[in-house]
Write a protein that holds these residues in place. Structure first.
Motif, PDB file in Angstrom:
ATOM      1  N   TYR A  35      43.192  22.995  25.118  1.00  0.00           N
ATOM      2  CA  TYR A  35      44.196  22.227  25.841  1.00  0.00           C
ATOM      3  C   TYR A  35      44.828  23.147  26.872  1.00  0.00           C
ATOM      4  CZ  TYR A  35      44.253  18.348  22.419  1.00  0.00           C
ATOM      5  OH  TYR A  35      43.926  17.276  21.644  1.00  0.00           O
ATOM      6  N   GLU A  56      33.697  15.837  23.520  1.00  0.00           N
ATOM      7  CA  GLU A  56      34.454  15.098  24.531  1.00  0.00           C
ATOM      8  C   GLU A  56      34.987  16.084  25.554  1.00  0.00           C
ATOM      9  OE1 GLU A  56      37.014  12.887  21.428  1.00  0.00           O
ATOM     10  OE2 GLU A  56      37.143  11.653  23.217  1.00  0.00           O
ATOM     11  N   ILE A  98      37.332  15.052  12.125  1.00  0.00           N
ATOM     12  CA  ILE A  98      37.351  14.581  13.495  1.00  0.00           C
ATOM     13  C   ILE A  98      38.572  13.775  13.869  1.00  0.00           C
ATOM     14  CG2 ILE A  98      35.975  12.498  12.998  1.00  0.00           C
ATOM     15  CD1 ILE A  98      34.622  12.996  15.763  1.00  0.00           C
TER      16      ILE A  98
ATOM     17  N   GLU B   2      45.922   8.243  28.855  1.00  0.00           N
ATOM     18  CA  GLU B   2      46.837   7.272  28.274  1.00  0.00           C
ATOM     19  C   GLU B   2      48.267   7.676  28.584  1.00  0.00           C
ATOM     20  OE1 GLU B   2      43.704   5.321  27.406  1.00  0.00           O
ATOM     21  OE2 GLU B   2      45.716   4.575  27.033  1.00  0.00           O
ATOM     22  N   VAL B   4      51.617   8.410  27.385  1.00  0.00           N
ATOM     23  CA  VAL B   4      52.511   8.678  26.264  1.00  0.00           C
ATOM     24  C   VAL B   4      53.730   9.324  26.859  1.00  0.00           C
ATOM     25  CG1 VAL B   4      52.772   9.894  24.082  1.00  0.00           C
ATOM     26  CG2 VAL B   4      50.549   8.983  24.746  1.00  0.00           C
ATOM     27  N   ASP B  31      45.962   4.753  16.708  1.00  0.00           N
ATOM     28  CA  ASP B  31      46.170   4.533  15.283  1.00  0.00           C
ATOM     29  C   ASP B  31      46.684   5.750  14.535  1.00  0.00           C
ATOM     30  OD1 ASP B  31      42.638   4.705  14.256  1.00  0.00           O
ATOM     31  OD2 ASP B  31      43.936   6.095  15.346  1.00  0.00           O
ATOM     32  N   TYR B  32      47.001   6.813  15.268  1.00  0.00           N
ATOM     33  CA  TYR B  32      47.489   8.015  14.591  1.00  0.00           C
ATOM     34  C   TYR B  32      48.369   8.774  15.570  1.00  0.00           C
ATOM     35  CZ  TYR B  32      47.294  12.529  12.133  1.00  0.00           C
ATOM     36  OH  TYR B  32      47.605  13.700  11.480  1.00  0.00           O
ATOM     37  N   ILE B  34      51.318  12.117  16.055  1.00  0.00           N
ATOM     38  CA  ILE B  34      51.898  13.354  15.528  1.00  0.00           C
ATOM     39  C   ILE B  34      53.095  13.734  16.386  1.00  0.00           C
ATOM     40  CG2 ILE B  34      51.554  15.840  15.180  1.00  0.00           C
ATOM     41  CD1 ILE B  34      48.678  15.366  14.567  1.00  0.00           C
ATOM     42  N   ARG B  51      50.339   7.247  10.436  1.00  0.00           N
ATOM     43  CA  ARG B  51      49.223   6.382  10.781  1.00  0.00           C
ATOM     44  C   ARG B  51      49.752   4.999  11.140  1.00  0.00           C
ATOM     45  NH1 ARG B  51      47.221  10.265   7.738  1.00  0.00           N
ATOM     46  NH2 ARG B  51      45.067  10.908   7.939  1.00  0.00           N
ATOM     47  N   ASN B  93      46.602   9.726  19.137  1.00  0.00           N
ATOM     48  CA  ASN B  93      45.157   9.834  18.939  1.00  0.00           C
ATOM     49  C   ASN B  93      44.563   8.436  19.069  1.00  0.00           C
ATOM     50  OD1 ASN B  93      42.987  10.865  16.196  1.00  0.00           O
ATOM     51  ND2 ASN B  93      42.652  10.962  18.370  1.00  0.00           N
ATOM     52  N   LEU B  94      43.868   8.239  20.158  1.00  0.00           N
ATOM     53  CA  LEU B  94      43.337   6.899  20.427  1.00  0.00           C
ATOM     54  C   LEU B  94      41.898   6.768  19.953  1.00  0.00           C
ATOM     55  CD1 LEU B  94      43.295   4.131  21.726  1.00  0.00           C
ATOM     56  CD2 LEU B  94      42.888   5.200  23.937  1.00  0.00           C
ATOM     57  N   THR B  95      41.046   7.550  20.568  1.00  0.00           N
ATOM     58  CA  THR B  95      39.635   7.510  20.183  1.00  0.00           C
ATOM     59  C   THR B  95      39.140   8.940  20.022  1.00  0.00           C
ATOM     60  OG1 THR B  95      38.893   7.590  22.469  1.00  0.00           O
ATOM     61  CG2 THR B  95      39.202   5.410  21.505  1.00  0.00           C
ATOM     62  N   GLY B  96      38.050   9.079  19.340  1.00  0.00           N
ATOM     63  CA  GLY B  96      37.464  10.404  19.211  1.00  0.00           C
ATOM     64  C   GLY B  96      38.446  11.394  18.628  1.00  0.00           C
ATOM     65  N   ASN B  97      38.475  12.559  19.192  1.00  0.00           N
ATOM     66  CA  ASN B  97      39.292  13.610  18.590  1.00  0.00           C
ATOM     67  C   ASN B  97      40.233  14.283  19.583  1.00  0.00           C
ATOM     68  OD1 ASN B  97      37.325  14.904  20.056  1.00  0.00           O
ATOM     69  ND2 ASN B  97      36.258  15.705  18.293  1.00  0.00           N
ATOM     70  N   GLN B  98      40.603  13.608  20.633  1.00  0.00           N
ATOM     71  CA  GLN B  98      41.564  14.202  21.540  1.00  0.00           C
ATOM     72  C   GLN B  98      42.916  13.521  21.393  1.00  0.00           C
ATOM     73  OE1 GLN B  98      41.353  13.031  25.827  1.00  0.00           O
ATOM     74  NE2 GLN B  98      39.288  12.393  25.294  1.00  0.00           N
ATOM     75  N   PHE B  99      43.936  14.334  21.611  1.00  0.00           N
ATOM     76  CA  PHE B  99      45.296  13.836  21.587  1.00  0.00           C
ATOM     77  C   PHE B  99      45.830  13.727  23.011  1.00  0.00           C
ATOM     78  CE2 PHE B  99      46.695  13.520  17.248  1.00  0.00           C
ATOM     79  CZ  PHE B  99      45.809  14.306  16.548  1.00  0.00           C
ATOM     80  N   PHE B 101      49.305  13.855  24.911  1.00  0.00           N
ATOM     81  CA  PHE B 101      50.663  14.316  24.677  1.00  0.00           C
ATOM     82  C   PHE B 101      51.634  13.676  25.655  1.00  0.00           C
ATOM     83  CE2 PHE B 101      50.678  17.950  21.722  1.00  0.00           C
ATOM     84  CZ  PHE B 101      49.323  18.080  21.501  1.00  0.00           C
ATOM     85  N   GLY B 102      52.849  13.448  25.192  1.00  0.00           N
ATOM     86  CA  GLY B 102      53.924  13.045  26.068  1.00  0.00           C
ATOM     87  C   GLY B 102      54.459  14.240  26.845  1.00  0.00           C
TER      88      GLY B 102
END
Lengths: 114, 111
Positions: A35, A56, A98, B2, B4, B31-32, B34, B51, B93-99, B101-102
């Motif tokens: 990041y 990704e 994941i 996205e 946030v 769906d998740y 932090i 969650r 966390n929307l899809t896959g494994n990236q977050f 951040f706001g």
């Protein structure tokens, strides 16, 4: 407590030079991330890595960037020809699975391009 | 990416008071979530997660509330202490494994 470690803590480089930022993720984690955080701005996703390949990547992660897991412990981010706008904090993170799991972040490497 | 975003960029509270930090997210499929705390010169540090099948989760001195109807998250810190001074980010966390951040809210605790 296990932690993600990053080196160096601060890197100064001249524009156009290549830099390699290094990370040692938590040992039993399988997913690794980079990041970026430009000063005063939000943390932005660059890339995720699993099973020795990129899973990704964001729009920021262009052809100037590459990642590698050269051995069983290190995870590196290479910027081939740095630009002034690459100056930022770069954070490495790892997760045991994941999704729906906390990402553990390192302390970051402050990259300054002059 | 996205959206946030945080409602307030800065928040000052008296030591011992409760703090509430808010966050809006734009994607109802997320769906998740932090909450991370970031102290100066350090990486984000996990505080608490939730969650999407929950609307409240409590930790030690912290509570996260999730309102999926209005796509809103909040972090409540009870009895705020000087060590709580930091920037707080919500991450989605929307899809896959990236977050995603706001922007972050800077919390300052006044002794």
């Amino acid at each position: 407590e296990p932690e993600v470690t990053q080196t160096p803590s601060h890197q100064v480089t001249q524009m156009g030079q290549e830099v390699i930022l290094r990370c040692v993720p938590i040992s039993n984690h399988l997913y690794f991330y980079w990041y970026r955080q430009i000063l005063g701005q939000k943390v932005e996703f660059l890339v995720s890595f699993y099973n020795n390949e990129i899973s990704e990547k964001s729009e920021i992660f262009d052809d100037q960037f590459s990642v590698e897991r050269p051995d069983g412990s290190n995870f590196t981010l290479k910027i081939r020809s740095t630009k002034l706008e690459d100056s930022a904090m770069y954070f490495c993170a790892s997760t045991p699975r994941i999704r729906n799991t906390e990402a553990f972040f390192g302390q970051g490497t402050r990259l300054t391009v002059v | 990416g996205e959206n946030v975003g945080l409602h307030l960029p800065t928040l000052s509270v008296q030591e011992g008071d409760n703090s509430i930090i808010n966050c809006a997210y734009s994607n109802s499929a997320s769906d998740y979530f932090i909450w991370y705390k970031q102290e100066s010169g350090k990486g984000p540090q996990f505080i608490i997660d939730i969650r999407s099948n929950m609307d409240k989760r409590q930790g030690q001195r912290v509570t996260v509330l999730l309102n999926k109807t209005v796509k809103h998250l909040s972090l409540q810190i009870a009895a705020t202490q000087p060590g709580d001074s930091a920037v707080y980010f919500c991450a989605e966390n929307l899809t896959g494994n990236q977050f995603y951040f706001g922007t972050g809210t800077s919390l300052t605790v006044i002794p």
